[in-house]
Scaffold this motif. Structure first.
Motif, PDB file in Angstrom:
ATOM      1  N   GLY A 129       1.410   4.616  12.303  1.00 47.92           N
ATOM      2  CA  GLY A 129       1.017   3.994  11.045  1.00 47.92           C
ATOM      3  C   GLY A 129       1.168   2.487  11.022  1.00 47.92           C
ATOM      4  O   GLY A 129       1.092   1.862   9.960  1.00 47.92           O
ATOM      5  N   ARG A 130       1.357   1.878  12.180  1.00 48.04           N
ATOM      6  CA  ARG A 130       1.555   0.426  12.246  1.00 48.04           C
ATOM      7  C   ARG A 130       0.219  -0.305  12.305  1.00 48.04           C
ATOM      8  O   ARG A 130      -0.653   0.076  13.075  1.00 48.04           O
ATOM      9  CB  ARG A 130       2.395   0.064  13.470  1.00 48.04           C
ATOM     10  CG  ARG A 130       3.799   0.647  13.449  1.00 48.04           C
ATOM     11  CD  ARG A 130       4.548   0.407  14.742  1.00 48.04           C
ATOM     12  NE  ARG A 130       3.901   1.089  15.865  1.00 48.04           N
ATOM     13  CZ  ARG A 130       4.394   1.143  17.090  1.00 48.04           C
ATOM     14  NH1 ARG A 130       5.543   0.545  17.366  1.00 48.04           N
ATOM     15  NH2 ARG A 130       3.749   1.785  18.047  1.00 48.04           N
ATOM     16  N   THR A 131       0.096  -1.342  11.503  1.00 47.17           N
ATOM     17  CA  THR A 131      -1.090  -2.185  11.555  1.00 47.17           C
ATOM     18  C   THR A 131      -0.943  -3.220  12.662  1.00 47.17           C
ATOM     19  O   THR A 131       0.143  -3.411  13.219  1.00 47.17           O
ATOM     20  CB  THR A 131      -1.291  -2.932  10.225  1.00 47.17           C
ATOM     21  OG1 THR A 131      -0.168  -3.806  10.015  1.00 47.17           O
ATOM     22  CG2 THR A 131      -1.438  -1.972   9.054  1.00 47.17           C
ATOM     23  N   GLU A 140      -7.091  -3.454   8.969  1.00 44.67           N
ATOM     24  CA  GLU A 140      -5.895  -2.675   8.656  1.00 44.67           C
ATOM     25  C   GLU A 140      -5.848  -1.350   9.443  1.00 44.67           C
ATOM     26  O   GLU A 140      -5.226  -0.377   8.999  1.00 44.67           O
ATOM     27  CB  GLU A 140      -5.817  -2.401   7.154  1.00 44.67           C
ATOM     28  CG  GLU A 140      -5.752  -3.646   6.292  1.00 44.67           C
ATOM     29  CD  GLU A 140      -4.504  -4.505   6.533  1.00 44.67           C
ATOM     30  OE1 GLU A 140      -3.477  -3.955   6.986  1.00 44.67           O
ATOM     31  OE2 GLU A 140      -4.573  -5.721   6.282  1.00 44.67           O
ATOM     32  N   THR A 170      -9.297   6.041  14.515  1.00 47.61           N
ATOM     33  CA  THR A 170      -9.467   4.702  15.053  1.00 47.61           C
ATOM     34  C   THR A 170     -10.604   4.679  16.060  1.00 47.61           C
ATOM     35  O   THR A 170     -10.830   5.636  16.799  1.00 47.61           O
ATOM     36  CB  THR A 170      -8.180   4.215  15.745  1.00 47.61           C
ATOM     37  OG1 THR A 170      -7.819   5.144  16.762  1.00 47.61           O
ATOM     38  CG2 THR A 170      -7.046   4.086  14.754  1.00 47.61           C
ATOM     39  N   ASP A 212       4.328   1.198   7.472  1.00 51.28           N
ATOM     40  CA  ASP A 212       4.046   2.255   8.445  1.00 51.28           C
ATOM     41  C   ASP A 212       4.772   3.540   8.058  1.00 51.28           C
ATOM     42  O   ASP A 212       5.311   3.657   6.951  1.00 51.28           O
ATOM     43  CB  ASP A 212       4.418   1.805   9.861  1.00 51.28           C
ATOM     44  CG  ASP A 212       5.924   1.639  10.068  1.00 51.28           C
ATOM     45  OD1 ASP A 212       6.715   1.921   9.125  1.00 51.28           O
ATOM     46  OD2 ASP A 212       6.330   1.241  11.169  1.00 51.28           O
ATOM     47  N   ARG A 259      -4.646   1.444  11.986  1.00 49.80           N
ATOM     48  CA  ARG A 259      -3.260   1.840  12.237  1.00 49.80           C
ATOM     49  C   ARG A 259      -3.156   2.666  13.516  1.00 49.80           C
ATOM     50  O   ARG A 259      -4.074   3.411  13.854  1.00 49.80           O
ATOM     51  CB  ARG A 259      -2.715   2.636  11.053  1.00 49.80           C
ATOM     52  CG  ARG A 259      -2.604   1.784   9.783  1.00 49.80           C
ATOM     53  CD  ARG A 259      -2.232   2.633   8.580  1.00 49.80           C
ATOM     54  NE  ARG A 259      -2.162   1.829   7.374  1.00 49.80           N
ATOM     55  CZ  ARG A 259      -1.038   1.275   6.900  1.00 49.80           C
ATOM     56  NH1 ARG A 259       0.103   1.456   7.543  1.00 49.80           N
ATOM     57  NH2 ARG A 259      -1.058   0.553   5.791  1.00 49.80           N
TER      58      ARG A 259
END
Length: 201
Positions: free
Chosen positions: A40-42, A34, A4, A70, A36
């Protein structure tokens, strides 16, 4: 997991905090829609989990995926069944929400909503979609069974049982041990729910 950027982190933070302007700014600065977090959460999942409608609207308008899961197999759509947010449900439905998407327990959005007593959500979901009212999760439970087994027998769960029956739920479908919703209701002393189930046997 994809690395990220600072912009991605700003987007995720803005979504989690319910900051629509921050969401717009992060996207304009080049954040991945998208992106994360460590779980793993958007951004849309973070917004939906906290029922931040303004932030979620920005993300949906930008094309965010309501079905992105996720690490726990939660998704923006599935989490509406947990929160019981009718407004979020109605925002995500036209964005392509997958009614057959399953959570880590093998359940669709209707099942946790029935368990938690989210009457308005269950009513809206049954009226406005063709969701499978008799879907069976990994535990062998339908929404009707879950409302009885995990519910408290109070007015909210009584209403949900009524709504499910009216929507065509099969009252005699047993759980994995062969026990029906009526038998569970009788065992738990849920007399009003048992009465509703006896009436449609």
């Amino acid at each position: 997991m994809t690395r990220t950027t600072a912009q991605d982190r700003a987007l995720l933070s803005a979504a989690a905090q319910g900051d629509p302007e921050g969401v717009r700014a992060a996207l304009a600065a080049g954040a991945q829609l998208e992106a994360r977090d460590a779980q793993g959460r958007t951004a849309l999942l973070l917004a939906a989990s906290a029922d931040h409608l303004g932030a979620a609207r920005e993300l949906v308008a930008a094309g965010a995926d309501p079905n992105a899961r996720d690490a726990r197999d939660d998704s923006p759509w599935l989490v509406t069944g947990v929160t019981g947010s009718v407004a979020m449900m109605r925002l995500l439905l036209p964005a392509g929400a997958n009614l057959t998407l399953r959570n880590r327990f093998g359940g669709i959005a209707l099942i946790p909503a029935a368990e938690r007593g989210h009457v308005d959500y269950v009513r809206a979901l049954l009226r406005e979609t063709d969701i499978d009212v008799d879907h069976v999760n990994h535990l062998g439970w339908t929404a009707l069974l879950e409302a009885v087994i995990l519910g408290d027998g109070g007015r909210e769960h009584e209403e949900i049982v009524e709504l499910l029956i009216t929507a065509g739920a099969t009252p005699g479908l047993p759980d994995g041990d062969g026990v029906t919703a009526l038998e569970h209701a009788e065992r738990r002393g849920f007399d009003r729910i048992a009465g509703l189930l006896r009436a449609v046997r």
